[in-house]
Design an enzyme around this catalytic site. Structure first.
Site, short mmCIF file in Angstrom:
data_model
loop_
_atom_site.label_atom_id
_atom_site.label_comp_id
_atom_site.label_asym_id
_atom_site.label_seq_id
_atom_site.Cartn_x
_atom_site.Cartn_y
_atom_site.Cartn_z
N TYR A 87 -2.80 -0.76 10.74
CA TYR A 87 -2.74 -1.11 9.31
C TYR A 87 -1.39 -0.71 8.74
CZ TYR A 87 -3.99 -1.13 4.32
OH TYR A 87 -4.01 -1.35 2.96
N SER B 121 0.87 -1.18 0.00
CA SER B 121 0.00 0.00 0.00
C SER B 121 0.90 1.22 0.00
CB SER B 121 -0.84 0.00 1.29
OG SER B 121 -1.53 1.21 1.44
N1 NAP Z 1 -8.64 -0.23 -1.74
C1 NAP Z 1 -7.66 0.53 -1.31
O1 NAP Z 1 -7.80 1.76 -1.16
C2 NAP Z 1 -6.31 -0.08 -1.03
C3 NAP Z 1 -5.18 0.78 -0.99
C4 NAP Z 1 -3.93 0.23 -0.75
C5 NAP Z 1 -3.79 -1.11 -0.52
N2 NAP Z 1 -4.90 -1.94 -0.54
C6 NAP Z 1 -4.68 -3.36 -0.32
O2 NAP Z 1 -5.17 -4.07 -1.45
C7 NAP Z 1 -5.48 -5.40 -1.07
C8 NAP Z 1 -6.83 -5.77 -1.67
O3 NAP Z 1 -7.81 -4.91 -1.12
P1 NAP Z 1 -9.07 -4.38 -1.96
O4 NAP Z 1 -8.96 -2.93 -2.08
O5 NAP Z 1 -9.28 -5.20 -3.16
O6 NAP Z 1 -10.23 -4.65 -0.87
P2 NAP Z 1 -11.43 -5.72 -0.85
O7 NAP Z 1 -12.29 -5.49 -2.01
O8 NAP Z 1 -11.99 -5.63 0.52
O9 NAP Z 1 -10.69 -7.13 -1.04
C9 NAP Z 1 -9.96 -7.72 -0.01
C10 NAP Z 1 -9.84 -9.19 -0.30
O10 NAP Z 1 -9.05 -9.80 0.74
C11 NAP Z 1 -9.73 -10.97 1.14
N3 NAP Z 1 -9.36 -11.44 2.47
C12 NAP Z 1 -9.45 -10.78 3.65
N4 NAP Z 1 -9.02 -11.58 4.64
C13 NAP Z 1 -8.65 -12.76 4.06
C14 NAP Z 1 -8.13 -13.98 4.55
N5 NAP Z 1 -7.91 -14.21 5.85
N6 NAP Z 1 -7.84 -14.99 3.65
C15 NAP Z 1 -8.09 -14.80 2.33
N7 NAP Z 1 -8.61 -13.66 1.83
C16 NAP Z 1 -8.88 -12.67 2.69
C17 NAP Z 1 -11.20 -10.62 1.02
O11 NAP Z 1 -11.93 -11.81 1.01
P3 NAP Z 1 -13.42 -12.00 1.61
O12 NAP Z 1 -14.32 -11.70 0.46
O13 NAP Z 1 -13.44 -13.44 2.03
O14 NAP Z 1 -13.54 -11.05 2.76
C18 NAP Z 1 -11.19 -9.91 -0.32
O15 NAP Z 1 -11.17 -10.81 -1.39
C19 NAP Z 1 -5.43 -5.45 0.45
O16 NAP Z 1 -4.21 -6.06 0.84
C20 NAP Z 1 -5.45 -3.98 0.85
O17 NAP Z 1 -4.79 -3.76 2.07
C21 NAP Z 1 -6.14 -1.44 -0.80
#
Ligand code: NAP
Length: 274
Positions: free
Chosen positions: A148, A135
């Site tokens: 986080y 991130s």
């Molecule tokens: N969106 C942002 O602004 C942003 C910015 C920087 C970094 N990120 C990073 O990007 C990554 C993806 O996030 P996203 O934005 O796509 O959010 P998201 O739509 O909430 O997706 C998160 C994913 O992680 C999965 N997950 C959570 N806990 C898990 C576990 N114990 N085992 C397997 N899967 C698990 C969720 O699965 P479930 O459906 O089962 O909950 C979901 O598929 C994360 O690492 C986040 O920290 C996001």
């Protein structure tokens, strides 16, 4: 015939993981889309080269079993993409030890679990790429995101160090660093509160979420992931949105005190109610 490459993605049920699965399938890759619950993943039905596997990054048995099933289906894996994660947010004093550990179990130890399980495969084929969604919050910090931020800083440090020992096996590590992205991420934030911090915390979180209004969609990140997987470069860090790129530039340019004012002043301003 050209070898059809295979990527394994964690957290492929939504957001960045889901968009990346679809993008790689469109580019002719096999995709092992892993998630905790495969029951609701009908949205991949139009993509025959995406196969679903159950994998919870906090559960060693599920990782072992998913790896065996993926190998059975595809025989080989070119790229592992550690993407699963969520945010614990709110005042540190409001968190419990259990909540903090759960955050580290997913965002840091989960990545370590999966990486440790997949490394023998990459070593045996003398080639592999490990991608990680860290991130911009793995390089910078934000008010109310101390836990986080610490998981993502730890992940950045872990991967930066790990690359030394795996490079002689031709294994390359690359960190994908998005700024704000419109995904289910904000809905999945685990927000903790404590009355003594409420005035500050509620307005900061309100302003932080308002900042997502103009954020890009996950397909922007998916394209950066594809570049990292295919550019044959030995490069660790891939800022994945324009917000992340400009934030890193100003972090490099400015003294930390000045930079942190730039980050905090917009979210610490009072909420306008109309
Ligand atoms: N969106 C942002 O602004 C942003 C910015 C920087 C970094 N990120 C990073 O990007 C990554 C993806 O996030 P996203 O934005 O796509 O959010 P998201 O739509 O909430 O997706 C998160 C994913 O992680 C999965 N997950 C959570 N806990 C898990 C576990 N114990 N085992 C397997 N899967 C698990 C969720 O699965 P479930 O459906 O089962 O909950 C979901 O598929 C994360 O690492 C986040 O920290 C996001």
């Amino acid at each position: 015939m050209k070898h059809k490459q295979t990527i394994v993605i964690t957290g492929a049920s939504s957001g960045i993981g889901k968009a990346t699965a679809i993008y790689f399938a469109q580019q002719g890759w096999n995709v092992a889309a892993t998630m905790r619950n495969t029951g609701n993943a009908g949205y991949f039905a139009a993509h025959p080269s995406i196969a679903l596997f159950t994998l919870d990054v906090t559960d060693q048995e599920s990782i072992k079993s998913a790896l065996a099933q993926i190998m059975h289906k595809f025989s080989d894996i070119d790229v592992l993409y550690n993407n699963a994660g969520y945010a614990l947010a709110g005042a540190f004093e409001a968190t419990t030890d259990e909540q903090v550990r759960k955050q580290f179990e997913t965002n840091l130890f989960g990545v370590m679990n999966v990486t440790r399980a997949f490394l023998p495969h990459f070593r045996s084929r003398k080639k592999g790429i490990i991608l990680n969604t860290t991130s911009s919050g793995g390089i910078l910090t934000f008010p109310l995101y101390s836990i986080y931020n610490s998981t993502k800083w730890a992940l950045e440090g872990f991967m930066e160090a790990l690359q030394f020992e795996v490079k002689s096996f031709n294994i390359h590590i690359k960190n994908i660093e998005p700024g704000s992205v419109k995904s289910e991420f904000t809905d999945n934030i685990s927000f903790v509160s404590n009355a003594d911090y409420d005035n500050y915390a509620n307005s900061v979180q309100y302003n932080t979420l308002a900042g997502y209004k103009n954020a890009p969609t996950p397909d922007v990140v998916a394209k950066v992931v594809f570049k990292a997987a295919t550019d044959n470069r030995s490069k660790l860090r891939y800022p994945a949105t324009s917000q992340a790129k400009s934030a890193f530039f100003f972090r490099w340019l400015l003294p930390l005190k000045v930079f942190n004012k730039m980050v905090s002043v917009p979210v610490e301003k009072e909420i306008k109610t109309n």
